[in-house]
Design a protein around this motif. Structure first.
Motif: not given
Length: 421
Positions: A157-175, A182-187
């Protein structure tokens, strides 16, 4: 490496930031030699098939059958995606990786994973729980369950921030070992051109400073906080015009709030704007403001930085990770109109600070949020998963899972029969 990617958004179909993310990611991956086949939703005026920057893009029409609700439409869309992929497997052979973006493609992604015995990668850009600060009705609960199911079926599971990492651990119990951040980017090249065809006078008077917001008009984006901050800002900087660009279901409530506060002549709701107008407004704005209550990443802040516009953001989610207060932007307390006003006033009344912030932020996006780097990180995840998959006996694992399921069903049936006695 041959990758099958699924996303319901891709230009010209753009609802949120997902379309631009998928466009930039796939383009960068193709430049690095990855063979990408993208299945997405049809859009008016867009061809059914085209090659975009080396990416094979297939656009499908959901079944033209009236649906009672959005989830039913999503199911029809997923079946149409499956029908598109089946002949591709005959034409091109096996896919090494299936990459799904968000819950709207979960059904097709899961079916293809098992039918093609190809590992599934899922990118979760946001969660229903986070968007709504909890689950409050049956629809939200259903969407959240599908999101959980997608993360469960995914190899990574790829997420764009440490914040989202914590969220899916909490909401979905993802290991933790299943998650890749992996962050988003901009050109910056997308924001370098400033058209001379757009007239500033259409948006603000020559003597007015522009405070600019662009994004969806939904409660979690916090535009209502910005509107409540406006009287305070105008008291200190009376020659200020607030330009709010974008559309969404919350627009009428925002207009009503502005009218209630007597701000009709100080706020301009533009509706949808194209990239040309957006870039011009970034160029003219003294500040770009993103007062989100919930923000998994905050790519709009990167876009403003790439356009060399100083930013003020709320101290939440991914925005907190992007912005260093006083260095690459200013951060206000989340949901606090007084704090937001204070930071905007500080930026408007300190041109030297604004200049320093915009220069440092621009250098940061060039070095830390480059799409080529992000694509390499994503392909590294693909390769790691591909190696792990080659060390697994997929067929044997499926057979074991099938036997376990049969045993569970047998026990349930016995229990039901016993209960009837």
């Amino acid at each position: 490496m041959r990758v099958l990617m699924l996303s319901w958004e891709y230009p010209p179909k753009s609802v949120g930031g997902l379309a631009q993310h998928v466009y930039d990611l796939t383009s960068a991956m193709a430049r690095q030699g990855v063979e990408v086949h993208l299945i997405t939703c049809a859009a008016a005026g867009a061809p059914r098939y085209e090659t975009v920057n080396g990416v094979n893009v297939y656009r499908v029409h959901p079944y033209q059958v009236s649906t009672p609700d959005f989830p039913t439409w999503v199911l029809q869309f997923n079946i149409a995606m499956l029908e598109e992929v089946i002949p591709l497997t005959r034409r091109y052979g096996a896919f090494d990786i299936i990459h799904a973006h968000d819950w709207l493609v979960a059904y097709a992604a899961r079916a293809l994973k098992h039918a093609l015995t190809a590992p599934l990668i899922a990118t979760i850009h946001a969660t229903e729980f986070g968007r709504n600060n909890g689950l409050h009705n049956q629809l939200q609960n259903y969407i959240s369950n599908v999101e959980w199911w997608l993360t469960y079926e995914a190899w990574r599971v790829i997420v764009c921030s440490r914040y989202m990492e914590g969220e899916i651990k909490y909401v979905f119990q993802t290991p933790a070992d299943k998650i890749a951040v992996i962050n988003n980017g901009v050109d910056p090249a997308n924001f370098a051109h400033r058209s001379q065809r757009v007239n500033r006078d259409f948006y603000a008077a020559p003597n007015e400073k522009i405070v600019f917001y662009v994004g969806r008009l939904v409660p979690e984006k916090g535009v209502q906080v910005l509107i409540r901050a406006m009287p305070n800002i105008l008291a200190h900087c009376p020659a200020t015009k607030f330009v709010i660009a974008g559309k969404g279901p919350y627009e009428q409530e925002l207009r009503s709030l502005a009218a209630h506060l007597g701000l009709q002549n100080r706020v301009y709701f533009t509706g949808y704007i194209n990239d040309e107008v957006r870039n011009a407004l970034y160029h003219w704005a003294e500040a770009a403001v993103f007062p989100s209550l919930y923000e998994p990443f905050g790519i709009v802040a990167l876009e403003a930085m790439a356009a060399r516009t100083p930013v003020v953001v709320s101290d939440t989610g991914g925005l907190s990770e992007i912005v260093e207060h006083g260095v690459t932007g200013l951060k206000a307390y989340t949901g606090d109109a007084n704090s937001l006003a204070h930071n905007i006033i500080h930026l408007l009344t300190n041109p030297s600070l604004a200049k320093m912030i915009q220069e440092r932020a621009f250098r940061m996006v060039q070095t830390q949020y480059d799409w080529n780097t992000i694509a390499r990180q994503t392909v590294d995840v693909y390769r790691q998963v591909d190696r792990e998959r080659r060390n697994r006996d997929w067929k044997a694992a499926q057979e074991r899972q099938g036997r376990i399921l049969e045993r569970v069903q047998h026990l349930i049936k016995r229990s039901e029969v016993g209960g009837q006695r």
